[in-house]
Design a protein around this motif. Sequence first.
Motif, PDB file in Angstrom:
ATOM      1  N   PHE A 229      84.655  52.947 -26.898  1.00 53.88           N
ATOM      2  CA  PHE A 229      83.517  52.539 -26.067  1.00 53.88           C
ATOM      3  C   PHE A 229      82.370  52.126 -26.981  1.00 53.88           C
ATOM      4  CE2 PHE A 229      85.725  56.018 -23.817  1.00 53.88           C
ATOM      5  CZ  PHE A 229      86.093  55.371 -22.643  1.00 53.88           C
ATOM      6  N   TRP A 230      81.545  51.220 -26.475  1.00 53.26           N
ATOM      7  CA  TRP A 230      80.368  50.775 -27.221  1.00 53.26           C
ATOM      8  C   TRP A 230      79.182  50.711 -26.270  1.00 53.26           C
ATOM      9  CZ3 TRP A 230      79.580  44.919 -28.544  1.00 53.26           C
ATOM     10  CH2 TRP A 230      78.319  44.724 -29.122  1.00 53.26           C
ATOM     11  N   GLN A 231      78.182  51.541 -26.533  1.00 57.83           N
ATOM     12  CA  GLN A 231      76.920  51.465 -25.792  1.00 57.83           C
ATOM     13  C   GLN A 231      75.991  50.530 -26.552  1.00 57.83           C
ATOM     14  OE1 GLN A 231      73.411  54.321 -25.830  1.00 57.83           O
ATOM     15  NE2 GLN A 231      74.638  55.167 -24.165  1.00 57.83           N
ATOM     16  N   TYR A 232      75.653  49.396 -25.939  1.00 61.75           N
ATOM     17  CA  TYR A 232      74.917  48.368 -26.679  1.00 61.75           C
ATOM     18  C   TYR A 232      73.505  48.127 -26.184  1.00 61.75           C
ATOM     19  CZ  TYR A 232      76.183  45.339 -22.748  1.00 61.75           C
ATOM     20  OH  TYR A 232      76.343  44.812 -21.482  1.00 61.75           O
ATOM     21  N   ALA A 233      73.098  48.748 -25.076  1.00 63.28           N
ATOM     22  CA  ALA A 233      71.728  48.588 -24.578  1.00 63.28           C
ATOM     23  C   ALA A 233      71.413  49.730 -23.628  1.00 63.28           C
ATOM     24  CB  ALA A 233      71.559  47.245 -23.868  1.00 63.28           C
ATOM     25  N   ASP A 234      70.117  50.040 -23.504  1.00 65.94           N
ATOM     26  CA  ASP A 234      69.719  51.130 -22.623  1.00 65.94           C
ATOM     27  C   ASP A 234      69.276  50.644 -21.248  1.00 65.94           C
ATOM     28  OD1 ASP A 234      67.318  49.966 -23.294  1.00 65.94           O
ATOM     29  OD2 ASP A 234      66.385  51.801 -24.055  1.00 65.94           O
ATOM     30  N   SER A 235      69.350  49.349 -21.010  1.00 65.69           N
ATOM     31  CA  SER A 235      69.065  48.813 -19.682  1.00 65.69           C
ATOM     32  C   SER A 235      69.689  47.432 -19.583  1.00 65.69           C
ATOM     33  CB  SER A 235      67.550  48.727 -19.429  1.00 65.69           C
ATOM     34  OG  SER A 235      66.936  47.832 -20.352  1.00 65.69           O
ATOM     35  N   GLY A 236      69.874  46.965 -18.366  1.00 60.13           N
ATOM     36  CA  GLY A 236      70.495  45.667 -18.168  1.00 60.13           C
ATOM     37  C   GLY A 236      70.940  45.487 -16.737  1.00 60.13           C
ATOM     38  N   THR A 237      72.094  44.908 -16.552  1.00 57.57           N
ATOM     39  CA  THR A 237      72.598  44.606 -15.221  1.00 57.57           C
ATOM     40  C   THR A 237      72.865  45.859 -14.396  1.00 57.57           C
ATOM     41  OG1 THR A 237      73.614  42.563 -16.012  1.00 57.57           O
ATOM     42  CG2 THR A 237      74.451  43.456 -13.947  1.00 57.57           C
ATOM     43  N   PHE A 238      73.362  46.909 -15.033  1.00 56.55           N
ATOM     44  CA  PHE A 238      73.742  48.127 -14.321  1.00 56.55           C
ATOM     45  C   PHE A 238      72.668  49.202 -14.457  1.00 56.55           C
ATOM     46  CE2 PHE A 238      77.880  46.628 -16.329  1.00 56.55           C
ATOM     47  CZ  PHE A 238      78.172  45.770 -15.279  1.00 56.55           C
ATOM     48  N   PRO A 239      72.645  50.175 -13.546  1.00 56.44           N
ATOM     49  CA  PRO A 239      71.781  51.342 -13.757  1.00 56.44           C
ATOM     50  C   PRO A 239      72.199  52.087 -15.019  1.00 56.44           C
ATOM     51  CG  PRO A 239      72.594  51.249 -11.476  1.00 56.44           C
ATOM     52  CD  PRO A 239      73.374  50.229 -12.249  1.00 56.44           C
ATOM     53  N   GLY A 240      71.250  52.692 -15.704  1.00 58.60           N
ATOM     54  CA  GLY A 240      71.558  53.471 -16.898  1.00 58.60           C
ATOM     55  C   GLY A 240      71.850  52.607 -18.099  1.00 58.60           C
ATOM     56  N   ASP A 241      72.616  53.160 -19.032  1.00 60.68           N
ATOM     57  CA  ASP A 241      72.939  52.466 -20.272  1.00 60.68           C
ATOM     58  C   ASP A 241      74.109  51.516 -20.081  1.00 60.68           C
ATOM     59  OD1 ASP A 241      70.976  53.915 -21.741  1.00 60.68           O
ATOM     60  OD2 ASP A 241      72.326  55.627 -21.814  1.00 60.68           O
ATOM     61  N   GLN A 242      74.111  50.446 -20.875  1.00 66.18           N
ATOM     62  CA  GLN A 242      75.103  49.386 -20.754  1.00 66.18           C
ATOM     63  C   GLN A 242      76.196  49.568 -21.807  1.00 66.18           C
ATOM     64  OE1 GLN A 242      73.870  46.973 -18.081  1.00 66.18           O
ATOM     65  NE2 GLN A 242      72.784  48.936 -18.047  1.00 66.18           N
ATOM     66  N   ASN A 243      77.446  49.428 -21.387  1.00 66.48           N
ATOM     67  CA  ASN A 243      78.573  49.723 -22.265  1.00 66.48           C
ATOM     68  C   ASN A 243      79.698  48.713 -22.085  1.00 66.48           C
ATOM     69  OD1 ASN A 243      78.241  52.816 -23.326  1.00 66.48           O
ATOM     70  ND2 ASN A 243      77.354  52.605 -21.289  1.00 66.48           N
ATOM     71  N   TRP A 244      80.572  48.691 -23.091  1.00 65.71           N
ATOM     72  CA  TRP A 244      81.857  48.002 -23.004  1.00 65.71           C
ATOM     73  C   TRP A 244      82.966  48.989 -23.344  1.00 65.71           C
ATOM     74  CZ3 TRP A 244      82.287  43.142 -21.202  1.00 65.71           C
ATOM     75  CH2 TRP A 244      81.196  42.278 -21.300  1.00 65.71           C
ATOM     76  N   PHE A 245      84.090  48.871 -22.648  1.00 59.25           N
ATOM     77  CA  PHE A 245      85.334  49.486 -23.097  1.00 59.25           C
ATOM     78  C   PHE A 245      86.050  48.471 -23.956  1.00 59.25           C
ATOM     79  CE2 PHE A 245      89.970  49.756 -22.473  1.00 59.25           C
ATOM     80  CZ  PHE A 245      90.200  50.978 -23.102  1.00 59.25           C
ATOM     81  N   ASN A 246      86.514  48.883 -25.117  1.00 61.96           N
ATOM     82  CA  ASN A 246      87.113  47.972 -26.080  1.00 61.96           C
ATOM     83  C   ASN A 246      88.597  47.768 -25.769  1.00 61.96           C
ATOM     84  OD1 ASN A 246      87.347  46.308 -28.337  1.00 61.96           O
ATOM     85  ND2 ASN A 246      87.734  48.031 -29.715  1.00 61.96           N
ATOM     86  N   GLY A 247      88.866  47.029 -24.719  1.00 63.57           N
ATOM     87  CA  GLY A 247      90.237  46.767 -24.309  1.00 63.57           C
ATOM     88  C   GLY A 247      90.263  46.162 -22.922  1.00 63.57           C
ATOM     89  N   THR A 248      91.445  45.963 -22.408  1.00 64.09           N
ATOM     90  CA  THR A 248      91.628  45.364 -21.094  1.00 64.09           C
ATOM     91  C   THR A 248      91.537  46.425 -20.003  1.00 64.09           C
ATOM     92  OG1 THR A 248      94.024  45.704 -21.102  1.00 64.09           O
ATOM     93  CG2 THR A 248      93.185  43.660 -22.112  1.00 64.09           C
TER      94      THR A 248
END
Length: 258
Positions: A229-248
Motif C-alpha cells: 500500500f502507498w499513502q500519497y496524500a492526506d486529502s483528495g477525492t476520498f474522505p481521509g488519507d489517499q492511498n493506492w494498493f500496488n496491484g490489481t
Amino acid sequence: MPVSRLRRPPCTLRAALLTAATALVCILTPIAVPASATATTPAPGGASADQVPGMDVSRHQGTVDWQGAWDNGARWAYVKATEGTDFQSPTFAEQFQGAYDVGMIRGAYHFARPDTSGGAEQAQNLVDHGGKWTDDGRTLPPALDIEYNPNGDDVCYGRSQSDMVAWIREFSDTVNELTGRHPAIYTTADWWTQCTGNDASFGSTNPLWIARYAASPGTLPAGWSDHTFWQYADSGTFPGDQNWFNGTQEELEALAKG
C-alpha cells in the motif's frame, strides 16, 4: 488521551515525506485520485498503472460518505480501531460496516504507542476491538501504524533501535498468533531508519504500507523489495488519507483471502 494519528509531522520531520525538489516547502499538494477503479486507472506520476484506489479513516472523519467514495472509485479502506492499550475508536464499528456495505474490502488498524506498554498488550487491544481477520475475501490483514510520536520531540517513543524492533516483533507475532495473519506495517522510510536502524527482518512476513506524500513511493525501508500500500496524500477525492494498493483488483482480493 491523544487524538492519535499524527500523519503530518512537523516540518522538520515532514520533509522526509517529500521529494528533494519540495523538501524545503512545508506545504503538501494532494494528488487527485481518478474516479475509475479499474486496473488501467492512470496513476500519480511515477506509479504503476496496475493499482487500486483506497482510503484510510479514523474518528476525525466522523460519518463517512461511503457510497460517494465508492462512486468516486475507492475499492478498499483501512479504518482506525485502536490506539495504545485502552483506546477504541468510537466511530470504528460504523465506519467498518459502512465500508463493507458499499462493497469495499476493508481492514482495521492500530496506532502504536510503544511508550505506554509492550507490543503484545496493544496487539490484544486491536484484536479484541475490531482487528480480527476472517477469510471472507472482504477483510484485509490488520495493520500497525508505527510512526512519529505525536506527543513530543522524541519520535522513537524513548526506545532504542533494538528495543523498537523487539516491540514491533512482539506486536506482529501476537497478531499472527491471534488472527493467523501478520499485520501490514504503516510507516515512513525516515522513521523506520531513525527508530529501527532500518531493520530488514520484517520484509518476508509483513506487507508494507509506505507513507510518502510525493509522486512515487521512493526508496523503501530495508527488507522490502516492494510496497503493498502507498499513502500519497492526506486529502483528495476520498474522505481521509489517499492511498493506492500496488496491484490489481484480483490481487487485492487475494491478499484479503490470505
